[in-house]
Design an enzyme around this catalytic site. Structure first.
Site, PDB file in Angstrom:
ATOM      1  N   TYR A 150       0.825  -1.219   0.000  1.00  0.00           N
ATOM      2  CA  TYR A 150       0.000   0.000   0.000  1.00  0.00           C
ATOM      3  C   TYR A 150       0.855   1.263   0.000  1.00  0.00           C
ATOM      4  CZ  TYR A 150      -4.198  -2.793   0.459  1.00  0.00           C
ATOM      5  OH  TYR A 150      -5.205  -3.680   0.220  1.00  0.00           O
ATOM      6  N   ASN A 157      -4.312  -4.500  -7.306  1.00  0.00           N
ATOM      7  CA  ASN A 157      -4.343  -3.147  -7.864  1.00  0.00           C
ATOM      8  C   ASN A 157      -3.317  -2.223  -7.211  1.00  0.00           C
ATOM      9  OD1 ASN A 157      -6.364  -3.675  -5.765  1.00  0.00           O
ATOM     10  ND2 ASN A 157      -6.695  -1.464  -5.804  1.00  0.00           N
ATOM     11  N   HIS A 192     -16.145  -2.745  -4.087  1.00  0.00           N
ATOM     12  CA  HIS A 192     -15.631  -3.453  -5.263  1.00  0.00           C
ATOM     13  C   HIS A 192     -16.670  -4.412  -5.848  1.00  0.00           C
ATOM     14  CE1 HIS A 192     -11.889  -1.679  -4.168  1.00  0.00           C
ATOM     15  NE2 HIS A 192     -11.723  -2.409  -3.104  1.00  0.00           N
ATOM     16  N   VAL A 209     -11.404  -7.101  -1.381  1.00  0.00           N
ATOM     17  CA  VAL A 209     -12.419  -6.634  -0.434  1.00  0.00           C
ATOM     18  C   VAL A 209     -11.883  -6.889   0.971  1.00  0.00           C
ATOM     19  CG1 VAL A 209     -14.782  -6.943   0.373  1.00  0.00           C
ATOM     20  CG2 VAL A 209     -14.255  -7.135  -2.061  1.00  0.00           C
TER      21      VAL A 209
HETATM   22 FE   LIG Z   1      -7.149  -4.488  -3.994  1.00  0.00          FE
END
Ligand SMILES: [Fe+2]
Length: 471
Positions: A202, A236, A331, A359
């Site tokens: 992250y 992502n 999502h 999620v």
């Molecule tokens: Fe993700």
């Protein structure tokens, strides 16, 4: 007309009620939504001076050490580490407990720039031709401040060798992430390899995707990743596509830092690949690479699934970041287009379980499929299907974005259990027919399994587990 319509629908309702009564619990609408009460506190990242981010002592000491499987069969390991000051040696020295001789393997060093950040010297070295089921020690950082770690190779690929996987997703580097990792490490079920379902550091939540947070994540997770392989899936948060600061090469930090053995399964990119490990065949898919017809990933998967020999590897597991079945509001339906492309293959080839992240919560589905729709027939509902996988969403590693607590109501019939808590999973394969899955939330001791299910293998023992569960 309306009277006829009313009569018909009444008749349908009566029949439906009769079917429900006759089938008892099997058609109970929706599964369980856990009412577990947790402290809803903000999830915050650990500060840079946290002990878990400490740089190891010694000049140019190797840091962020991590390993993953290095071939298709489990006889090779990719060892990766970063030296901060100088490239230093690319070599890995390794030996078994019983061996008199130490061996050397040679790797390569990489660096990359990301906006105003320059990486350390990233080393990747594949150790090959290892013996199965053997404890190896290895040393990196030769010449300056060497450090020694160890790992255990898996058993030889075969149908009846027990093996235990841990499952973690969307980990990040918050205080909760630390609790999740510690909880996993101390789990007496003893996961030997982590199946990581994407979203690692992250770092992209920081200004300019501050890649220092990739380094802190590597140091934070080293206490596990240096000792057991983590099987990587791209999420992502690995994309790091930031054209406004000139960063237009997707996945640059991830692909420089985390190597995977994609070529061993004839993949052409490190985002989709497969490995065999003990009794399991693991297919990693890429939610954020093209997967439509004629794309490299599509053609690879189409050729890959028929290669799985369930006499050799009874358990067929798939890892993907974005879930296909998810009943949270977060999502929602993001995995839908990939589901449309590939779900019929998963049913045809009897995938046992699909693990996804994304999620930030936990959810387990029934065995369902939704593959009958052909635009005009209206058959577009998930239906119970004993050839279909169970879908487990486990993106609840504890990252700074916090929990996904909003769920679609009522709980859809395809959802067997859902709960918005941080935690991790264990998939414990006993033999070719049985595996025990458990999910532990962070707040509990190990005696509490917030959710658990005996999995019956889809090829060798395709019996409905949910009947067993409800007794
Ligand atoms: Fe993700």
């Amino acid at each position: 007309m309306s009277v006829v319509g009313f009569s018909c629908s009444s008749f349908v309702v009566v029949i439906a009620v009769l079917v429900m009564v006759l089938n008892g619990v099997e058609v109970c609408y929706g599964g369980k939504t856990s009412q577990f009460l947790r402290k809803v506190e903000k999830t915050v990242d650990m500060p840079l001076d946290s002990d878990v981010f400490a740089v190891p002592p010694g000049f140019n000491a190797p840091q962020q050490v991590h390993i993953t499987q290095g071939d298709h069969e489990g006889k090779a390991v990719i060892v990766s580490w970063i030296t901060p000051d100088k490239p230093g040696s690319n070599e890995v020295l390794y030996w078994t407990e019983k061996s008199k001789q130490k061996k050397l393997a040679f790797g390569k060093v990489y660096t990359y720039k990301f906006y105003n950040y320059t990486s350390g010297y990233i080393h990747h070295c594949t150790i090959k031709n290892l013996k199965y089921n053997t404890k190896y020690y290895y040393e990196v950082g030769i010449g300056y401040s060497p450090r020694t770690f160890w790992f255990v190779t898996p058993p030889e690929v075969g149908p009846d060798v027990p093996y235990t996987f841990g499952i973690i997703g969307d980990l990040g580097q918050s205080f909760d992430s630390n609790v999740t990792l510690t909880h996993y490490e101390r789990n007496p079920h003893n996961g030997k390899t982590v199946l990581f379902v994407g979203d690692l550091s992250y770092a992209d939540n920081y200004p300019f995707h501050d890649n220092v947070r990739w380094d802190t994540w590597g140091r934070f997770t080293e206490r596990s990743t240096a000792y057991q392989p983590w099987i990587w899936t791209a999420g992502n948060h690995e994309i790091d596509f930031v054209p406004e600061i000139g960063e237009t090469e997707p996945f640059k930090p991830f692909t420089n830092r985390y190597h995977v053995p994609y070529k061993a399964s004839e993949s052409t990119a490190p985002f989709w690949y497969s490995i065999k490990r003990g009794p399991a065949y693991i297919i990693v898919l890429a939610s954020y690479s093209a997967y439509g017809k004629y794309t490299p990933q599509y053609e690879w998967l189409e050729a890959e699934l028929p290669k799985v020999n369930r006499n050799e590897t009874p358990w067929l597991l798939v890892l993907v970041h974005s879930p296909w079945y998810n009943s949270y509001n977060y999502h929602y339906m993001e995995g839908e287009t990939m589901r449309v492309m590939y779900e019929s293959w998963f049913v045809r080839y009897k995938v046992d379980v699909v693990f996804a992240g994304h999620v930030h919560a936990y959810e387990r589905s029934e065995r369902i499929s939704n593959i009958a729709y052909n635009i005009v027939n209206g058959h577009c509902n998930p239906v119970k299907d004993q050839s279909a996988p169970v879908y487990i969403t486990i993106g609840d590693g504890g990252n700074l974005e916090g929990l996904a607590t909003n769920m679609t109501e009522p709980q859809p019939a395809y959802s067997a259990y859902r709960e918005a808590s941080f935690g991790h999973g264990i998939f414990d394969i006993k033999n070719r027919t049985h595996a025990y899955f458990s999910w532990n939330r962070n707040q509990d001791g190990y005696a509490v399994e917030a959710d658990a299910l005996w999995f019956f293998n889809r090829y060798w023992h395709p019996v409905d587990e949910s009947l067993n569960e409800q007794k």
